[in-house]
Design a protein around this motif. Structure first.
Motif, PDB file in Angstrom:
ATOM      1  N   ALA A  83       0.255   2.598  -5.406  1.00  0.00           N
ATOM      2  CA  ALA A  83       1.249   3.166  -4.626  1.00  0.00           C
ATOM      3  C   ALA A  83       0.923   2.641  -3.335  1.00  0.00           C
ATOM      4  N   ASP A  98       2.591  -0.754  -3.079  1.00  0.00           N
ATOM      5  CA  ASP A  98       4.028  -0.652  -2.960  1.00  0.00           C
ATOM      6  C   ASP A  98       4.370  -0.263  -1.622  1.00  0.00           C
ATOM      7  N   ALA A  99       3.572   0.874  -0.827  1.00  0.00           N
ATOM      8  CA  ALA A  99       3.992   1.141   0.443  1.00  0.00           C
ATOM      9  C   ALA A  99       3.884   0.058   1.452  1.00  0.00           C
ATOM     10  N   VAL A 131       6.791   7.121  -2.000  1.00  0.00           N
ATOM     11  CA  VAL A 131       5.632   6.600  -1.907  1.00  0.00           C
ATOM     12  C   VAL A 131       4.580   7.822  -1.316  1.00  0.00           C
TER      13      VAL A 131
END
Length: 231
Positions: A162, A165-166, A23
């Motif tokens: 992103a 997702d992190a 990430v």
């Protein structure tokens, strides 16, 4: 703005981001790409504010981290202003930073000292008092037109994914670490006191409830008190 060319470059960027190993590398690539793809952009970064503390998640250019730090210290600036808005507008644009900025005068003065002439950004997420934003900087006033700000918004869509997702990865890792700590603490109790799994977990839960301590913290304390294995 040559939108056809920009669309082609965005398609290439999407493929490049999929190849990144983490990430963090994804966020770094977005910051670099913003400077490469957005006309007039001299620096770019992704700022997160967590529990009142400003954290630069990614940066490309020498003014980014200091700008983030100043916004965090002062608790004001275009990112904070945007995060506090109640409408659905997620984009800010400062056409000329050399002009007075009455909403955040202290940050504007700091920005001018850093050589920021204009700025645009996109709010990526908000959660209670926390938020994240992609910020684009230019030394020259008047750089970020509405079209350029739109280009930044398109880049921000990749950053938002992103970051989502992190946060998901952080939650999963935290859950796995918690489960591992509790499992190890239960094992210590079984070994030390001859308890069953149900009894060991009951002890952990009772300590947690009686002392108002998180279950993971109870487990960690039991692990820390475990006698060292003989050499």
């Amino acid at each position: 703005m040559d939108w056809q060319k920009f669309a082609e470059e965005m398609a290439l960027l999407a493929r490049s981001l999929l190849k990144q190993d983490s990430v963090q590398q994804t966020l770094d690539e977005i910051a670099v790409s913003a400077v490469k793809l957005v006309d007039g952009c001299d620096a770019a970064g992704i700022l997160a504010v967590r529990k009142g503390r400003a954290v630069t998640l990614a940066s490309y250019g020498d003014m980014v981290e200091e700008s983030d730090r100043r916004q965090g210290e002062l608790g004001e600036g275009p990112c904070f202003d945007l995060a506090r808005r109640t409408d659905d507008d997620r984009v800010f644009r400062v056409a000329d930073m050399t002009l007075p900025q009455p909403d955040w005068p202290r940050y504007a003065e700091a920005a001018r000292e850093l050589g920021i002439g204009s700025m645009t950004g996109v709010l990526l997420y908000t959660h209670e008092e926390d938020f994240g934003a992609l910020n684009l900087y230019a030394r020259r006033p008047g750089t970020f037109t509405e079209d350029i700000a739109t280009a930044g918004w398109l880049l921000a869509s990749h950053a938002a994914v992103a970051l989502a997702d992190a946060r998901t990865i952080d939650q999963l890792e935290h859950a796995l670490e918690t489960r591992h700590a509790i499992g190890e603490a239960m094992g210590i109790l079984r070994e030390r006191h001859g308890m069953s799994d149900e009894e060991a977990f009951g002890v952990l839960r009772k300590i947690s409830q009686n002392h108002n301590i998180k279950l993971r913290d109870v487990a960690e304390r039991i692990r820390e008190k475990r006698p060292a294995d003989p050499a």
